[in-house]
Enzyme design. Structure first.
Site, short mmCIF file in Angstrom:
data_model
loop_
_atom_site.label_atom_id
_atom_site.label_comp_id
_atom_site.label_asym_id
_atom_site.label_seq_id
_atom_site.Cartn_x
_atom_site.Cartn_y
_atom_site.Cartn_z
N GLU A 34 0.91 -1.16 0.04
CA GLU A 34 0.14 -0.02 -0.01
C GLU A 34 0.74 1.21 -0.07
O GLU A 34 1.87 1.47 0.83
CB GLU A 34 -0.95 -0.02 1.16
N GLU A 202 -25.34 19.03 -14.63
CA GLU A 202 -25.45 17.73 -14.95
C GLU A 202 -25.75 17.59 -16.21
O GLU A 202 -26.60 18.11 -16.92
CB GLU A 202 -26.56 16.97 -14.06
N ARG A 271 -15.10 8.40 -11.88
CA ARG A 271 -13.82 7.77 -11.10
C ARG A 271 -12.92 6.89 -12.31
O ARG A 271 -13.89 6.30 -13.01
CB ARG A 271 -14.01 6.96 -10.05
N ALA A 318 -17.61 0.39 -2.44
CA ALA A 318 -16.56 -0.50 -1.52
C ALA A 318 -17.15 -1.64 -1.12
O ALA A 318 -16.27 -2.80 -1.24
CB ALA A 318 -16.63 0.57 -0.24
N HIS A 442 -43.29 -2.52 15.63
CA HIS A 442 -44.00 -1.36 15.41
C HIS A 442 -43.60 -0.41 16.52
O HIS A 442 -43.48 -0.75 17.76
CB HIS A 442 -45.36 -1.43 15.68
P1 NAD Z 1 -21.35 9.19 -11.42
O1 NAD Z 1 -20.83 8.33 -12.50
O2 NAD Z 1 -22.16 8.48 -10.51
O3 NAD Z 1 -21.51 10.54 -11.87
C1 NAD Z 1 -21.03 11.47 -12.59
C2 NAD Z 1 -21.91 12.45 -13.34
O4 NAD Z 1 -21.18 13.38 -13.77
C3 NAD Z 1 -22.53 11.87 -14.25
O5 NAD Z 1 -24.04 11.91 -14.07
C4 NAD Z 1 -22.32 12.66 -15.78
O6 NAD Z 1 -23.32 12.80 -16.60
C5 NAD Z 1 -21.78 13.87 -15.09
N1 NAD Z 1 -20.76 14.58 -16.13
C6 NAD Z 1 -19.61 13.96 -16.85
N2 NAD Z 1 -19.10 14.99 -17.46
C7 NAD Z 1 -19.93 15.98 -17.21
C8 NAD Z 1 -19.84 17.33 -17.87
N3 NAD Z 1 -18.58 17.84 -18.66
N4 NAD Z 1 -20.69 18.24 -17.50
C9 NAD Z 1 -21.65 18.04 -16.65
N5 NAD Z 1 -21.89 16.78 -16.30
C10 NAD Z 1 -20.82 15.81 -16.42
O7 NAD Z 1 -19.56 9.51 -10.61
P2 NAD Z 1 -19.61 10.33 -9.24
O8 NAD Z 1 -20.59 10.91 -8.56
O9 NAD Z 1 -18.15 10.89 -9.41
O10 NAD Z 1 -19.00 9.04 -8.40
C11 NAD Z 1 -17.73 8.21 -8.84
C12 NAD Z 1 -18.51 6.49 -8.30
O11 NAD Z 1 -18.00 6.62 -6.77
C13 NAD Z 1 -19.70 6.10 -8.84
O12 NAD Z 1 -19.46 4.89 -9.35
C14 NAD Z 1 -20.44 6.32 -7.41
O13 NAD Z 1 -21.30 4.84 -7.46
C15 NAD Z 1 -19.18 6.04 -6.26
N6 NAD Z 1 -19.74 6.67 -5.14
C16 NAD Z 1 -20.45 5.94 -4.48
C17 NAD Z 1 -21.22 6.35 -3.15
C18 NAD Z 1 -22.35 5.93 -2.26
O14 NAD Z 1 -22.13 4.58 -2.51
N7 NAD Z 1 -22.77 6.50 -1.48
C19 NAD Z 1 -20.80 7.71 -2.80
C20 NAD Z 1 -19.72 8.40 -3.70
C21 NAD Z 1 -19.05 7.84 -4.64
#
Ligand code: NAD
Length: 470
Positions: A34, A202, A271, A318, A442
Site C-alpha cells: 500500500e 449535470e 472515477r 466499497a 412497530h
Molecule cells: P457518477 O458516474 O455517479 O456521476 C458523474 C456525473 O457527472 C454523471 O451523471 C455525468 O453525466 C456527469 N458529467 C460528466 N461530465 C460532465 C460534464 N462535462 N458536464 C456536466 N456533467 C458531467 O460519478 P461520481 O458521482 O463522480 O461517483 C463516482 C463513483 O463513486 C460512482 O460509481 C459512485 O457510485 C461511487 N460513489 C458511491 C457513493 C455511495 O455509494 N454512497 C458515494 C460516492 C461515490
C-alpha cells in the site's frame, strides 16, 4: 530477491484489506502493498469522511429545525475546523482498526507502490521500490481515482475534485458542482446544509441517472427547496478564473451558452481505475478498455493473478470490492463461494437517504420482464411521522407469476440500512409471500417494507384504497 508469500495484494482498500484478512483466516501467508494508508479511498477520502461530513452538516440543519419538535436552540453555529477534526478522528479510528486487524492476522504490510512483474521461474512476482517479492497468487486491488475533465481550465487552483474539497479549511461561500451523480448530490447535501450557495450542472437529463426516475425527480425537488440550483442537460465545456477568488464553469444548456460562478468548482464526473505503474512491461493482463478483464471468480488472463473492485469496472462501491476480494480468495483456495456477488445494494446518503437493489420497474419493462409492483408512501408510516421524515416511499418489483423479488427502490429515512432486507430476499430467491411471513416491529421505518409488499396485491393496510381496486 526477498520473501515468498502465498498471496500478495496490491492495495489495502476495502477490496484489498478484506481479501487479506479472509486469506489469513484461511491460513495463507499474506502480504499487502500500500502506498498510502490502509483503508484506501473508502476510509480515507470517500465513504467514511463524506458520511461524517453529511452527519455533522445534517445535525446543524436539524438543530435549526428543532422548533418542529418544540425544541429550540439559539445561536446555533458550526466551526468548520472542528467538523473536519471530527471527520478526521472518525477516519483515523477506522484506519487504525484496519491496521490493527491486519497486524493481528499476521498480514505483512509493505509500504510503497506495487508493480506486477513477469513471473520469475514460473512464480508470480511483484516489485516494490526495487525489491521483488514472489507469490503463488496476486490480487490487484488498486482502486480508482477521480476522473478529471479534459477541458480548458481544469487545472485552475479553485477547480477541485472530491479529494481536493476535503483539503479546504472553510466551507466555500459558493460551490458549483459538475456532475449530478452520487458524489455530486452528497456534497450538495453537505454544503447546502452548511449554508453555501450550491449549483449542480449535470450533462444528462436527470440527476442520479442510474436510479429510479421518481427518486431523481423527488431529490431534485428536495435539493431545490434547500436552495440548490440544479441544471440538467447542462454540458460543462470550460472553466475560467475570474481573478477575484471565484471561478466560472461555462456550460451548454438548451443549445445556449451559460455560466455559473462560485468560490470553488467541484468536479464529480466519475472515477477512473488506477493502473499507472501497476504493470511492468509484458506483465499487463488482458484489459477491457481502461479496466482489467476478469472472469466470475475475478481471475485475470494471467494464471494466479486476480483483480477486484473499481479496477474491474462495473459497480464502483466499497462493499462490492470487499465481496470480490472474498470470492477471489475462495477461488484461489478452492473453497465454495459464500457470497452472491451479483446482487449489489447501492445507497446514497442524501436526506432522505436513497437505496436500491436489483432492477427498477422501467428496467424490467426494457428487458421484457413482466412484473408486479408495490409501493408505499412513508407519510402513512408512524415512525416517519414521529421523526417528521415522512417524505419518501418504498417500491418493490417482483416477477409476475413466481412473485420472486427482482428489485426494490427506497427514498426514506434509514433506506441505506433497510435495503438489506431486500438484498437478503433476492440472494435467497424469496417471494413476496415469503417476505410477508415475518413480523416487523412497530413503530419502525421497516413497517413500510411490509406495506409495499402488501401493496403488490393491493392489500397495504395503511394506504387509502385506489379507485380501481375491487
Ligand atoms: P457518477 O458516474 O455517479 O456521476 C458523474 C456525473 O457527472 C454523471 O451523471 C455525468 O453525466 C456527469 N458529467 C460528466 N461530465 C460532465 C460534464 N462535462 N458536464 C456536466 N456533467 C458531467 O460519478 P461520481 O458521482 O463522480 O461517483 C463516482 C463513483 O463513486 C460512482 O460509481 C459512485 O457510485 C461511487 N460513489 C458511491 C457513493 C455511495 O455509494 N454512497 C458515494 C460516492 C461515490
Amino acid at each position: 530477491m526477498s520473501d515468498k508469500f502465498d498471496l500478495i495484494i496490491i492495495g489495502a482498500g476495502p477490496g484489498g484489506y478484506v481479501a487479506a484478512i479472509r486469506a489469513a483466516q484461511k491460513g495463507l501467508n499474506v502480504a499487502v502493498i500500500e502506498c498510502g494508508r490502509a483503508g484506501g479511498t473508502c476510509l480515507n477520502r470517500g465513504c467514511i469522511p463524506t458520511k461524517a461530513m453529511i452527519h455533522a452538516s445534517s445535525l446543524y440543519r436539524e438543530m435549526q429545525e428543532g422548533g418542529r419538535f418544540g425544541v429550540t436552540a439559539e445561536g446555533v453555529s458550526y466551526d468548520y475546523g472542528k467538523i473536519v477534526e471530527y471527520k478526521q478522528e472518525t477516519v483515523d479510528t477506522l484506519v487504525g482498526g484496519v491496521e490493527q486487524l491486519l497486524k493481528s492476522n499476521k498480514v505483512t504490510f509493505i509500504e510503497g507502490k506495487g508493480t506486477l512483474m513477469q513471473p520469475v521461474d514460473g512464480v508470480n512476482a511483484v516489485s516494490v521500490g526495487g525489491e521483488v517479492y514472489l507469490a503463488d497468487n496476486v490480487i490487484l486491488a488498486s482502486g480508482s481515482k477521480p476522473a478529471s475533465l479534459p477541458i480548458e481550465g481544469a487545472d485552475l487552483p479553485h477547480v477541485v475534485n472530491s479529494d481536493g474539497l476535503f483539503e479546504l479549511d472553510h466551507a466555500p461561500e459558493s460551490l458549483v458542482i459538475i456532475g449530478g451523480g452520487v458524489i455530486g448530490v452528497e456534497f450538495a447535501t453537505v454544503f447546502s446544509n452548511l449554508g453555501s450557495t450550491v449549483t449542480i450542472l449535470e450533462a444528462l437529463p436527470k440527476i442520479l441517472d442510474n436510479f429510479d426516475k421518481e427518486i431523481s425527480q423527488n431529490l431534485k425537488m428536495i435539493l431545490k427547496k434547500r436552495g440548490v440550483d440544479i441544471h440538467t442537460s447542462a454540458m460543462v465545456k470550460s472553466f475560467a478564473d475570474n481573478g477575484d477568488g471565484t471561478v466560472t464553469a461555462v456550460y451548454e444548456e438548451k443549445e445556449k451558452e451559460r455560466a455559473a460562478s462560485g468560490e470553488y468548482i467541484l468536479v464529480a464526473a466519475g472515477r477512473r481505475p488506477v493502473t499507472e505503474g501497476l504493470f511492468a512491461e509484458g506483465a499487463e493482463p488482458e484489459m477491457n478498455g481502461r479496466y482489467v478483464k476478469v472472469d466470475e471468480n475475478f481471475r485475470t488472463s494471467i494464471p494466479g493473478v486476480y483483480a477486484i473492485g473499481d479496477l474491474t469496472g462495473g459497480i464502483q462501491l466499497a462493499h462490492a470490492a470487499s465481496v470480490h476480494g472474498i470470492r477471489a480468495v475462495e477461488a484461489m483456495t478452492g473453497s465454495e463461494a459464500t457470497v452472491d456477488v451479483s446482487v449489489v445494494p447501492a445507497g446514497v446518503y442524501t436526506d432522505p437517504e436513497i437505496a436500491s437493489v436489483g432492477i427498477t420497474e422501467q428496467q424490467a419493462k426494457d428487458q421484457g420482464i413482466e412484473v408486479l409492483t408495490g409501493k408505499f408512501i412513508m407519510s402513512a408510516n408512524g415512525k416517519s411521522l414521529i421523526t417528521k421524515e415522512e417524505r419518501g416511499f418504498i417500491k418493490v418489483v417482483a416477477e409476475a407469476g413466481t412473485e420472486k423479488i427482482l428489485g426494490a427502490q427506497m427514498m426514506c429515512a434509514r433506506a441505506t440500512d433497510m435495503i438489506g432486507e431486500f438484498t437478503t430476499a433476492m440472494v435467497n430467491g424469496l417471494t413476496v409471500p415469503d417476505m410477508l411471513l415475518s413480523i416487523r416491529s412497530h413503530p419502525t421505518y421497516s413497517e413500510g417494507i411490509g406495506e409495499a409488499l402488501e401493496d403488490v396485491h393491493g392489500m397495504s393496510l395503511h394506504t387509502v384504497p385506489r379507485p380501481s381496486r375491487k
